[in-house]
Design a protein around this motif. Structure first.
Motif, PDB file in Angstrom:
ATOM      1  N   PHE A  11      32.572  49.191  -8.822  1.00 14.54           N
ATOM      2  CA  PHE A  11      32.046  47.944  -8.243  1.00 14.54           C
ATOM      3  C   PHE A  11      31.718  48.126  -6.764  1.00 14.54           C
ATOM      4  O   PHE A  11      30.699  47.641  -6.273  1.00 14.54           O
ATOM      5  N   SER A  12      32.594  48.846  -6.039  1.00 16.31           N
ATOM      6  CA  SER A  12      32.346  49.110  -4.617  1.00 16.31           C
ATOM      7  C   SER A  12      31.119  49.994  -4.435  1.00 16.31           C
ATOM      8  O   SER A  12      30.307  49.779  -3.520  1.00 16.31           O
ATOM      9  N   TYR A  13      30.983  50.974  -5.303  1.00 13.23           N
ATOM     10  CA  TYR A  13      29.812  51.855  -5.237  1.00 13.23           C
ATOM     11  C   TYR A  13      28.533  51.076  -5.527  1.00 13.23           C
ATOM     12  O   TYR A  13      27.526  51.201  -4.807  1.00 13.23           O
ATOM     13  N   ASP A  14      28.559  50.248  -6.560  1.00 12.54           N
ATOM     14  CA  ASP A  14      27.370  49.471  -6.944  1.00 12.54           C
ATOM     15  C   ASP A  14      26.938  48.515  -5.839  1.00 12.54           C
ATOM     16  O   ASP A  14      25.754  48.156  -5.749  1.00 12.54           O
ATOM     17  N   ASN A  15      27.891  48.089  -5.015  1.00 11.19           N
ATOM     18  CA  ASN A  15      27.573  47.119  -3.973  1.00 11.19           C
ATOM     19  C   ASN A  15      27.209  47.766  -2.637  1.00 11.19           C
ATOM     20  O   ASN A  15      27.024  47.053  -1.642  1.00 11.19           O
ATOM     21  N   LEU A  16      27.104  49.084  -2.605  1.00 15.23           N
ATOM     22  CA  LEU A  16      26.565  49.726  -1.404  1.00 15.23           C
ATOM     23  C   LEU A  16      25.124  49.259  -1.229  1.00 15.23           C
ATOM     24  O   LEU A  16      24.392  49.108  -2.208  1.00 15.23           O
ATOM     25  N   CYS A  24      24.645  59.569   0.022  1.00 13.32           N
ATOM     26  CA  CYS A  24      25.555  60.154   1.013  1.00 13.32           C
ATOM     27  C   CYS A  24      26.988  60.161   0.501  1.00 13.32           C
ATOM     28  O   CYS A  24      27.738  61.116   0.711  1.00 13.32           O
ATOM     29  N   PHE A  25      27.379  59.084  -0.171  1.00 13.83           N
ATOM     30  CA  PHE A  25      28.727  59.017  -0.729  1.00 13.83           C
ATOM     31  C   PHE A  25      28.948  60.107  -1.779  1.00 13.83           C
ATOM     32  O   PHE A  25      29.949  60.822  -1.765  1.00 13.83           O
ATOM     33  N   LEU A  26      28.010  60.248  -2.702  1.00 19.91           N
ATOM     34  CA  LEU A  26      28.164  61.236  -3.768  1.00 19.91           C
ATOM     35  C   LEU A  26      28.185  62.663  -3.211  1.00 19.91           C
ATOM     36  O   LEU A  26      28.828  63.544  -3.788  1.00 19.91           O
ATOM     37  N   TYR A  27      27.507  62.886  -2.098  1.00 21.58           N
ATOM     38  CA  TYR A  27      27.495  64.224  -1.505  1.00 21.58           C
ATOM     39  C   TYR A  27      28.918  64.668  -1.128  1.00 21.58           C
ATOM     40  O   TYR A  27      29.249  65.851  -1.190  1.00 21.58           O
ATOM     41  N   CYS A  28      29.753  63.708  -0.765  1.00 19.82           N
ATOM     42  CA  CYS A  28      31.128  64.027  -0.339  1.00 19.82           C
ATOM     43  C   CYS A  28      31.964  64.615  -1.469  1.00 19.82           C
ATOM     44  O   CYS A  28      32.967  65.293  -1.216  1.00 19.82           O
ATOM     45  N   CYS A  29      31.582  64.373  -2.717  1.00 19.48           N
ATOM     46  CA  CYS A  29      32.394  64.883  -3.826  1.00 19.48           C
ATOM     47  C   CYS A  29      32.200  66.382  -4.033  1.00 19.48           C
ATOM     48  O   CYS A  29      32.860  66.980  -4.891  1.00 19.48           O
ATOM     49  N   SER A  71      30.362  52.215   7.013  1.00 18.08           N
ATOM     50  CA  SER A  71      30.302  51.384   5.800  1.00 18.08           C
ATOM     51  C   SER A  71      31.127  51.992   4.671  1.00 18.08           C
ATOM     52  O   SER A  71      31.830  51.272   3.950  1.00 18.08           O
ATOM     53  N   LEU A  72      31.060  53.312   4.516  1.00 21.63           N
ATOM     54  CA  LEU A  72      31.818  53.975   3.454  1.00 21.63           C
ATOM     55  C   LEU A  72      33.317  53.929   3.710  1.00 21.63           C
ATOM     56  O   LEU A  72      34.118  53.934   2.771  1.00 21.63           O
ATOM     57  N   LEU A  73      33.705  53.874   4.987  1.00 24.31           N
ATOM     58  CA  LEU A  73      35.134  53.810   5.321  1.00 24.31           C
ATOM     59  C   LEU A  73      35.748  52.465   4.954  1.00 24.31           C
ATOM     60  O   LEU A  73      36.971  52.343   4.876  1.00 24.31           O
ATOM     61  N   ILE A  74      34.933  51.470   4.729  1.00 26.75           N
ATOM     62  CA  ILE A  74      35.465  50.147   4.373  1.00 26.75           C
ATOM     63  C   ILE A  74      36.174  50.189   3.024  1.00 26.75           C
ATOM     64  O   ILE A  74      37.219  49.555   2.835  1.00 26.75           O
ATOM     65  N   CYS A  75      35.624  50.971   2.073  1.00 27.63           N
ATOM     66  CA  CYS A  75      36.205  50.898   0.734  1.00 27.63           C
ATOM     67  C   CYS A  75      36.241  52.216  -0.033  1.00 27.63           C
ATOM     68  O   CYS A  75      36.995  52.327  -1.003  1.00 27.63           O
ATOM     69  N   LEU A  76      35.465  53.231   0.373  1.00 34.06           N
ATOM     70  CA  LEU A  76      35.350  54.413  -0.470  1.00 34.06           C
ATOM     71  C   LEU A  76      35.841  55.711   0.187  1.00 34.06           C
ATOM     72  O   LEU A  76      36.252  56.635  -0.512  1.00 34.06           O
ATOM     73  N   LEU A  77      35.790  55.797   1.488  1.00 34.52           N
ATOM     74  CA  LEU A  77      36.310  56.967   2.204  1.00 34.52           C
ATOM     75  C   LEU A  77      37.489  56.566   3.071  1.00 34.52           C
ATOM     76  O   LEU A  77      37.718  55.382   3.322  1.00 34.52           O
ATOM     77  N   GLU A  78      38.239  57.565   3.546  1.00 36.25           N
ATOM     78  CA  GLU A  78      39.380  57.328   4.425  1.00 36.25           C
ATOM     79  C   GLU A  78      39.245  58.189   5.670  1.00 36.25           C
ATOM     80  O   GLU A  78      38.709  59.292   5.626  1.00 36.25           O
TER      81      GLU A  78
END
Length: 466
Positions: A11-16, A24-29, A71-78
């Motif tokens: 849900f967090s990913y879909d709401n980016l 950019c988020f998927l690149y981190c994996c 933005s990614l640090l809000i819910c998906l990265l630390e």
């Protein structure tokens, strides 16, 4: 797990807000789970291979990168704090698994990820399993030999860092024509590049740091699209062909470790008899935006290194390097003084690290556009600007304000540094952020109490600074 936890997290990913941020988020994996990823490195990847490649200069992408990571640090990265002097982020193991799940199940355009990072592999996976990949990570394993010849027409990013590589077959890169990002770093047993490396004509980001490579082949001149080249801590490097570095006309980021004086007989070797030839190479890098030079600490060569570093600074002051914005020097404890001419370039950020014999950096006042000044591990530095030396450079200043554009000061492990380059005049237009340790701030000697009070709101305690 997929039906319950992953669907909730997705849900967090879909709401980016847009596809750029999702990419950019998927690149981190591509990194192992809970791995601390330097923010600057993400910026370089996204600038070269990822969704930010529409920018001409990496400095232009900086603001958007900061917004994306925030933005990614809000819910998906630390946040991962400062690691090796760099701000880093990480992906929690559950988020990491969810990201890989997304690449497999939902994102048709991004489904060709192949990630075996940190899986304790002792040999390369069968090429059939990853020939369709666009982004592949085999980093942080125990692979010693790459002997296959993969056919990867769509491959853009390949992470092979932190393995135990000793040999890469000459045909390994033969059929990877669109590769943009290649990371071979931290393979200390890798002594030579394969012959086919010159066929990577699309390569833009190339990291060879901490490898055991002894010689760079002149054939690398074929890599005309290079924007980032990292030769840091290549302690076995014995030959760097003349006219190789200068042939990378699009190079924007260059990092190199200087071993000091070398007595190699080859006259075409940039590393032969000092650094003068390297200086000539740097003159031709018209697009250079970020330069990092690390000076090897060899006590018997201190006088030589000091002489050559002065020359290096003077050359970098030439107007030809008009795009140079960021300088970092890791001195290895050998420098006693920095000399430079007035900087006509747009240098806005200077980092000085490891100058254990430096007492001051007065001549940095000749950088009129300096906005970020970072000083780390200069144990004997007592003041940034020496009143006794200001007279030597005053004719160049022409009454200008001291550091008129300065916005950020970062200080760490400089126990004797007591006098900041600030006074009551600079307090009038104070827009500074000053980061350092609380005990250092408490010991600073100010012009008067009013000046100290004026800058007190600017101080940010960062006890974790490198």
């Amino acid at each position: 797990m997929e039906n319950e936890v992953f669907l909730l997290l997705k849900f967090s990913y879909d709401n980016l807000p847009n596809a750029t941020m999702k990419c950019c988020f998927l690149y981190c994996c591509l990194y192992p789970e809970d791995y601390c990823i330097p923010r600057k490195r993400l910026m370089e990847y996204w600038f070269c291979e990822g969704p930010l490649n529409e920018f001409d200069r990496i400095s232009e992408a900086q603001m958007q990168v900061n917004d994306i990571i925030s933005s990614l640090l809000i819910c998906l990265l630390e946040n991962c704090g400062v690691i090796d002097g760099e701000d880093s982020v990480k992906m929690h193991d559950v988020i990491h698994d969810m990201a890989l799940w997304i690449t497999r199940e939902f994102e048709a355009t991004e489904s060709n990820f192949f990630v075996k990072a940190g899986d304790q592999l002792f040999k390369e996976p069968d090429v059939k399993a990853w020939e369709s990949g666009k982004r592949i990570s085999l980093m942080k394993n125990k692979i010693a030999v790459l002997k296959q010849t993969p056919k990867c027409p769509n491959l853009r990013t390949l992470f092979l860092s932190q393995n135990e590589l000793q040999m890469i077959s000459n045909g390994f890169f033969q059929f990877i024509p669109r590769l943009i990002v290649l990371d071979l770093s931290r393979n200390t047993g890798l002594l030579a590049l394969p012959e086919g490396i010159s066929q990577l004509v699309s390569l833009e980001w190339f990291d060879l740091s901490w490898t055991g490579i002894e010689e760079l082949p002149l054939d690398l001149k074929a890599l005309t699209k290079l924007k980032m080249l990292d030769l840091s801590y290549m302690r076995n490097l014995r030959k760097l062909p003349q006219h190789l570095i200068s042939s990378f006309s699009k190079l924007q980021i260059f990092k190199m470790w200087l071993p000091g004086i070398q007595l190699y007989p080859n006259e075409d070797n940039v590393l032969n008899r000092g650094n003068e030839k390297l200086i000539e190479e740097l003159k031709g890098l018209q697009c250079l935006n970020i330069l990092t030079i690390t000076i090897h600490n060899m006590f018997s060569l201190e006088r030589f290194l000091s002489f050559n570093l002065f020359q290096l600074f003077n050359v970098l002051c030439l107007e030809k390097l008009e795009r140079l914005e960021t300088l970092r020097f890791d001195f290895g404890g050998s420098m006693e003084e920095i000399k430079m001419e007035i900087l006509h370039t747009w240098i806005s950020s200077i980092t000085i690290a490891g100058g254990n014999k430096l007492r001051d950096v007065t001549r940095l006042i000749l950088a009129p556009n300096l906005s970020i000044l970072s000083i780390f591990e200069c144990a004997k530095m007592e003041e940034i600007l020496s009143e006794g030396k200001l007279g030597e450079v005053v004719e160049h200043i022409l009454g200008c304000l001291t550091f008129p554009c300065l916005k950020h000061i970062f200080i760490s492990y400089c126990g004797e540094l007591r006098k900041p380059p600030l006074n009551s005049d600079s307090a009038k237009w104070n827009l500074l952020t000053i980061e350092g340790r609380e005990y250092w701030w408490a010991r600073l000697e100010w012009e008067n109490k009013a000046t100290r009070d004026a800058f007190l709101p600017s101080f940010k305690s960062c006890n974790h600074l490198f």
